[in-house]
Motif scaffolding. Structure first.
Motif, PDB file in Angstrom:
ATOM      1  N   ASP A  56       0.424  -1.470   0.098  1.00 50.20           N
ATOM      2  CA  ASP A  56       0.306  -0.200   0.203  1.00 50.20           C
ATOM      3  C   ASP A  56       0.806   0.971  -0.300  1.00 50.20           C
ATOM      4  O   ASP A  56       0.337   2.658  -0.376  1.00 50.20           O
ATOM      5  N   ARG A  57       2.179   1.110   0.326  1.00 52.94           N
ATOM      6  CA  ARG A  57       2.835   2.127   0.874  1.00 52.94           C
ATOM      7  C   ARG A  57       3.669   2.917  -0.114  1.00 52.94           C
ATOM      8  O   ARG A  57       4.005   3.804  -0.745  1.00 52.94           O
ATOM      9  N   TRP A  58       4.267   2.080  -1.506  1.00 52.72           N
ATOM     10  CA  TRP A  58       5.133   2.411  -2.393  1.00 52.72           C
ATOM     11  C   TRP A  58       4.338   3.264  -3.316  1.00 52.72           C
ATOM     12  O   TRP A  58       5.060   4.031  -3.147  1.00 52.72           O
ATOM     13  N   PRO A  59       3.002   3.176  -3.925  1.00 57.22           N
ATOM     14  CA  PRO A  59       2.346   4.119  -4.392  1.00 57.22           C
ATOM     15  C   PRO A  59       2.370   5.485  -4.300  1.00 57.22           C
ATOM     16  O   PRO A  59       3.206   6.656  -4.434  1.00 57.22           O
ATOM     17  N   TRP A  60       2.537   5.301  -2.862  1.00 58.06           N
ATOM     18  CA  TRP A  60       2.020   6.438  -1.865  1.00 58.06           C
ATOM     19  C   TRP A  60       3.781   7.756  -1.639  1.00 58.06           C
ATOM     20  O   TRP A  60       3.763   8.403  -2.188  1.00 58.06           O
ATOM     21  N   LEU A  61       4.793   6.684  -1.924  1.00 60.17           N
ATOM     22  CA  LEU A  61       5.864   7.010  -1.021  1.00 60.17           C
ATOM     23  C   LEU A  61       6.311   7.425  -3.334  1.00 60.17           C
ATOM     24  O   LEU A  61       7.286   8.727  -2.757  1.00 60.17           O
ATOM     25  N   ASP A  62       6.251   6.658  -3.891  1.00 59.55           N
ATOM     26  CA  ASP A  62       6.729   7.067  -5.171  1.00 59.55           C
ATOM     27  C   ASP A  62       5.416   8.852  -4.895  1.00 59.55           C
ATOM     28  O   ASP A  62       7.073   9.681  -6.541  1.00 59.55           O
ATOM     29  N   ARG A  63       5.229   8.581  -5.143  1.00 55.94           N
ATOM     30  CA  ARG A  63       3.983  10.021  -5.181  1.00 55.94           C
ATOM     31  C   ARG A  63       5.051  11.311  -4.500  1.00 55.94           C
ATOM     32  O   ARG A  63       4.906  12.659  -5.715  1.00 55.94           O
ATOM     33  N   ILE A  64       5.709  11.205  -3.613  1.00 54.44           N
ATOM     34  CA  ILE A  64       5.754  12.018  -2.500  1.00 54.44           C
ATOM     35  C   ILE A  64       7.604  11.830  -3.017  1.00 54.44           C
ATOM     36  O   ILE A  64       7.656  13.691  -3.389  1.00 54.44           O
ATOM     37  N   VAL A  65       7.477  11.403  -3.610  1.00 58.56           N
ATOM     38  CA  VAL A  65       9.077  11.488  -4.210  1.00 58.56           C
ATOM     39  C   VAL A  65       9.243  12.312  -6.278  1.00 58.56           C
ATOM     40  O   VAL A  65       9.864  13.191  -6.620  1.00 58.56           O
ATOM     41  N   THR A  66       7.996  11.921  -6.443  1.00 58.77           N
ATOM     42  CA  THR A  66       7.803  12.619  -7.576  1.00 58.77           C
ATOM     43  C   THR A  66       7.964  14.026  -7.532  1.00 58.77           C
ATOM     44  O   THR A  66       8.703  15.272  -8.394  1.00 58.77           O
ATOM     45  N   SER A  69      10.730  15.810  -5.820  1.00 57.64           N
ATOM     46  CA  SER A  69      12.089  15.324  -7.077  1.00 57.64           C
ATOM     47  C   SER A  69      10.970  16.969  -8.807  1.00 57.64           C
ATOM     48  O   SER A  69      12.250  17.665  -8.565  1.00 57.64           O
ATOM     49  N   VAL A  70      10.112  17.200  -8.800  1.00 57.06           N
ATOM     50  CA  VAL A  70       9.790  18.284  -9.590  1.00 57.06           C
ATOM     51  C   VAL A  70       9.830  19.410  -8.798  1.00 57.06           C
ATOM     52  O   VAL A  70      10.451  20.711  -9.606  1.00 57.06           O
ATOM     53  N   GLU A  71       9.943  19.843  -7.627  1.00 50.09           N
ATOM     54  CA  GLU A  71       9.711  20.765  -6.731  1.00 50.09           C
ATOM     55  C   GLU A  71      12.005  20.939  -7.225  1.00 50.09           C
ATOM     56  O   GLU A  71      12.506  21.857  -7.410  1.00 50.09           O
ATOM     57  N   ALA A  72      12.721  19.988  -7.050  1.00 51.26           N
ATOM     58  CA  ALA A  72      14.218  20.750  -7.212  1.00 51.26           C
ATOM     59  C   ALA A  72      14.288  20.249  -8.321  1.00 51.26           C
ATOM     60  O   ALA A  72      15.361  22.090  -8.060  1.00 51.26           O
ATOM     61  N   ALA A  73      13.412  20.058  -9.168  1.00 53.36           N
ATOM     62  CA  ALA A  73      13.805  20.445 -10.867  1.00 53.36           C
ATOM     63  C   ALA A  73      14.003  21.757 -11.168  1.00 53.36           C
ATOM     64  O   ALA A  73      14.463  23.143 -12.054  1.00 53.36           O
ATOM     65  N   ALA A  74      12.134  22.550 -10.314  1.00 48.19           N
ATOM     66  CA  ALA A  74      12.409  23.862 -10.555  1.00 48.19           C
ATOM     67  C   ALA A  74      12.976  25.345  -9.144  1.00 48.19           C
ATOM     68  O   ALA A  74      12.956  26.244  -9.355  1.00 48.19           O
ATOM     69  N   GLY A  75      14.030  24.225  -8.739  1.00 45.75           N
ATOM     70  CA  GLY A  75      14.869  25.242  -8.140  1.00 45.75           C
ATOM     71  C   GLY A  75      13.861  25.628  -6.320  1.00 45.75           C
ATOM     72  O   GLY A  75      15.155  26.473  -6.021  1.00 45.75           O
ATOM     73  N   ARG A  76      13.396  24.517  -6.291  1.00 38.81           N
ATOM     74  CA  ARG A  76      12.970  24.949  -4.840  1.00 38.81           C
ATOM     75  C   ARG A  76      12.801  23.835  -3.931  1.00 38.81           C
ATOM     76  O   ARG A  76      12.922  22.423  -3.599  1.00 38.81           O
ATOM     77  N   GLU A  77      13.696  24.719  -2.728  1.00 35.15           N
ATOM     78  CA  GLU A  77      13.091  23.330  -1.237  1.00 35.15           C
ATOM     79  C   GLU A  77      11.969  23.230  -0.792  1.00 35.15           C
ATOM     80  O   GLU A  77      10.790  24.428  -1.799  1.00 35.15           O
TER      81      GLU A  77
END
Length: 172
Positions: A56-66, A69-77
């Motif tokens: 149950d948790r893996w898809p949830w964790l994947d969404r958080i990582v996504t 990652s998007v925020e980091a790519a946009a230059g945000r902490e």
């Protein structure tokens, strides 16, 4: 530039959301409530008092990582809440580009139960606290993170996190 991601971790009732918003006010970083990334089936299970499985948790964790990652790519902490109860879950969250630091918010079972009982409108029933405490694997020495007591005020908790991690408040 390496981006920093703070994961406010701990069992239900540890004040992750409260600290998240207070840290956002202090730092100005992008924020996300980890619970918002749960698939509807997970929320339904927890609402019914059924603990989540690893599957149950893996898809949830994947969404958080996504998201991070998007925020980091946009230059945000980023600041994100996530129970991150097991080392394997934290290892997955560390796959985000940049530095992922865990802030483990801890309290006595009695304090956690009291706080959970006082919450209104949250899907996580206090009955699941026992299973979360049983699942919890504390931060290990080789993990990037700190342990912070939830006993002090929110302002004191935020000041401790900022000081111990040498973070720069937005107003500085």
């Amino acid at each position: 530039m390496t981006h920093t991601h703070l994961v406010l971790m701990g069992v239900a009732g540890s004040g992750k959301t409260t600290v998240l918003h207070a840290l956002h006010d202090a730092l100005g970083w992008s924020v996300a409530e980890g619970d918002a990334f749960h698939p509807e089936a997970n929320v339904a299970k927890m609402s019914a008092g059924t603990p989540l499985t690893d599957a149950d948790r893996w898809p949830w964790l994947d969404r958080i990582v996504t998201w991070t990652s998007v925020e980091a790519a946009a230059g945000r902490e980023t600041l994100v809440t996530c129970s991150a109860l097991r080392r394997a879950y934290r290892d997955r969250l560390r796959e985000t580009p940049g530095r992922t630091i865990f802030v483990h918010l801890t309290g006595t079972p009695e304090l956690l139960e009291e706080r959970m009982g006082a919450r209104v409108g949250h899907f996580m029933p206090p009955a699941l606290l026992t299973s979360q405490l049983a699942t919890l694997e504390p931060l290990q020495d080789d993990e990037d993170g700190i342990v912070v007591s939830i006993a002090p005020s929110t302002a004191e908790i935020v000041a401790e996190i900022i000081a111990r991690l040498s973070l720069v408040p937005a107003s500085a």
